[in-house]
Design a protein around this motif. Structure first.
Motif, PDB file in Angstrom:
ATOM      1  N   LEU A  84       1.131  -1.252   0.122  1.00  0.00           N
ATOM      2  CA  LEU A  84      -0.209  -0.272   0.272  1.00  0.00           C
ATOM      3  C   LEU A  84       0.845   1.237  -0.404  1.00  0.00           C
ATOM      4  CD1 LEU A  84      -2.717  -1.015   3.192  1.00  0.00           C
ATOM      5  CD2 LEU A  84      -2.597  -1.427  -0.199  1.00  0.00           C
ATOM      6  N   THR A  85       0.790   2.208  -0.988  1.00  0.00           N
ATOM      7  CA  THR A  85       1.586   3.452  -1.312  1.00  0.00           C
ATOM      8  C   THR A  85       0.993   4.347  -1.128  1.00  0.00           C
ATOM      9  OG1 THR A  85       1.281   3.455  -3.792  1.00  0.00           O
ATOM     10  CG2 THR A  85       3.504   1.935  -2.225  1.00  0.00           C
ATOM     11  N   ALA A  86      -0.833   4.850  -1.141  1.00  0.00           N
ATOM     12  CA  ALA A  86      -1.197   5.899  -0.918  1.00  0.00           C
ATOM     13  C   ALA A  86      -2.673   5.255  -0.499  1.00  0.00           C
ATOM     14  CB  ALA A  86      -1.282   6.287  -1.897  1.00  0.00           C
ATOM     15  N   LEU A  87      -3.467   6.311   0.401  1.00  0.00           N
ATOM     16  CA  LEU A  87      -4.883   5.735   0.536  1.00  0.00           C
ATOM     17  C   LEU A  87      -6.323   4.876  -0.880  1.00  0.00           C
ATOM     18  CD1 LEU A  87      -6.028   9.063   3.175  1.00  0.00           C
ATOM     19  CD2 LEU A  87      -5.562   6.244   3.651  1.00  0.00           C
ATOM     20  N   GLY A  88      -6.493   4.159  -0.553  1.00  0.00           N
ATOM     21  CA  GLY A  88      -7.335   3.807  -1.531  1.00  0.00           C
ATOM     22  C   GLY A  88      -8.279   4.134  -1.492  1.00  0.00           C
ATOM     23  N   SER A  89      -9.367   3.817  -2.507  1.00  0.00           N
ATOM     24  CA  SER A  89     -10.618   4.542  -2.771  1.00  0.00           C
ATOM     25  C   SER A  89     -11.634   3.724  -2.036  1.00  0.00           C
ATOM     26  CB  SER A  89     -10.979   3.538  -3.646  1.00  0.00           C
ATOM     27  OG  SER A  89     -12.334   4.319  -4.529  1.00  0.00           O
ATOM     28  N   THR A  90     -12.411   4.793  -2.220  1.00  0.00           N
ATOM     29  CA  THR A  90     -14.224   4.545  -0.929  1.00  0.00           C
ATOM     30  C   THR A  90     -15.010   3.811  -1.993  1.00  0.00           C
ATOM     31  OG1 THR A  90     -14.959   6.521  -1.560  1.00  0.00           O
ATOM     32  CG2 THR A  90     -13.850   6.972  -0.413  1.00  0.00           C
TER      33      THR A  90
END
Length: 379
Positions: free
Chosen positions: A339-345
């Motif tokens: 995981l490198t950034a915030l994912g999707s909602t």
């Protein structure tokens, strides 16, 4: 963690056919053959050894509770003989000389809409029409099928010759499902601000899973039904309009409720195995959208996390790219994620670059879950 029973890695059953002693009656060619004409067929379901270390393969993936065989004349598709074996691993029949297609199935349903009615199978066409649902599978009772093949895994007729010597053909029994093993998840956010937030790993699961399969062969893309009700977890976990929710299927396709804290720079090692019917849609033909648009949608692995009290989703297309497609029955591959950034909602949407995926086929398509099968035939 799931694989609450500690699962697996291993090979499926081998079915050995050797020509030997007399068979049963009540099938087209079981009686009435002149003395010395034709040959005897003994079908033996062998017990394979566990190959993996630290798993309970022989409890969760290998068991065969019942099995059946169908032998068809190769040229006409006419039924030569058939039978069920509820106890034991051996059946014996008699056949005329000639070429045959041999089909073996195991752990098939005997009740419900997809129950196998032996009396209804009188030809190869009847056999090819048999279907099974994802919910008919379970740990310790995966539906399996096998046929006579050459060393490359291609179908081939089995030849019966007039002989008093023993003829043998090895038939490989394969699970109709495929397996993805999630081996680990790493948190390596590039934003220092987000990296400082608390992250809880809540689960991993599959979405867009086709719920139907055939014993004889996998579906092609244009054979998939487009109705959302034929797909499990369409667009998300228990997505609206999907196939009916099943506790048994949930056990196969998801591991939720992990609630494991994952610090920046940390890797959590997992041993989670998820099962699904083959989906022939290639990533290049995938049509992701916020609404259900039809069957042209890949199965996905979803990593579900919570950051600062808010849920985020990281969907990964299976397979990762066309080079690995199509994923066939009984194949296995490992996936690890960073995981490198915030994912999707949204569960079926993704943020480009938010997750890196390592996709490693262990056995692709016609392979065995632990070894590449060898097939030999003597006559």
């Amino acid at each position: 963690m799931r694989k609450k029973m500690g699962i697996l890695q291993g090979m499926a059953g081998l079915v050995f056919l050797a020509l030997l002693s007399c068979g049963k009656n009540n099938d087209p060619w079981d009686s009435g053959l002149p003395e010395g004409e034709g040959s005897q067929v003994r079908i033996v379901l062998a017990q394979p050894a566990t190959k993996a270390v630290g798993v309970v393969y022989d409890r969760d993936e290998e068991p065969v509770g019942r099995w059946a065989y169908f032998v068809f004349e190769h040229g006409t598709g006419r039924l030569a003989c058939k039978g069920e074996v509820a106890d034991g691993r051996v059946a014996t029949r008699k056949l005329k000389t000639g070429e045959y297609d041999i089909e073996v199935i195991a752990n098939y349903p005997v009740t419900g809409p997809d129950a196998v009615n032996m009396a209804s199978v009188g030809s190869r066409t009847d056999f090819q029409a048999l279907k099974v649902s994802l919910g008919d599978n379970a740990l310790g009772a995966f539906v399996m099928a096998g046929t006579n093949e050459d060393a490359a895994g291609n179908r081939m007729p089995f030849t019966v010759v007039q002989s008093e010597s023993i003829l043998q053909a090895d038939i490989h029994l394969k699970r109709l499902v495929s397996k993805v093993r999630v081996t680990g998840i790493t948190r390596q956010f590039t934003s220092a601000y987000v990296a400082a937030k608390q992250l809880i790993l809540k689960g991993v699961y599959l979405t867009n899973i086709y719920t139907r399969a055939r014993y004889g062969e996998d579906y092609s893309q244009n054979e998939l039904g487009s109705s959302r009700s034929l797909w499990y977890n369409a667009l998300g976990w228990h997505g609206e309009g999907s196939a009916p929710v099943s506790d048994g299927v949930d056990v196969l396709v998801g591991e939720r409720g992990m609630l494991r804290s994952l610090a920046q720079g940390e890797t959590v090692s997992l041993d989670v195995d998820l099962y699904f019917f083959p989906n022939p849609v290639r990533p290049s033909a995938d049509v992701p959208s916020s609404g259900w648009t039809g069957a042209a949608r890949c199965t996905r692995l979803v990593v579900w996390v919570q950051v600062d009290g808010r849920d985020y989703y990281y969907p990964a297309t299976l397979p990762k790219e066309d080079a690995y497609a199509p994923i066939g029955r009984n194949c296995v591959f490992n996936v690890s994620c960073t995981l490198t950034a915030l994912g999707s909602t949204e569960e079926d949407d993704w943020v480009p670059g938010a997750m890196e995926v390592s996709f490693e086929p262990v056995l692709k398509n016609n392979g065995n879950w632990d070894i590449t099968p060898t097939v030999n035939e003597e006559s």
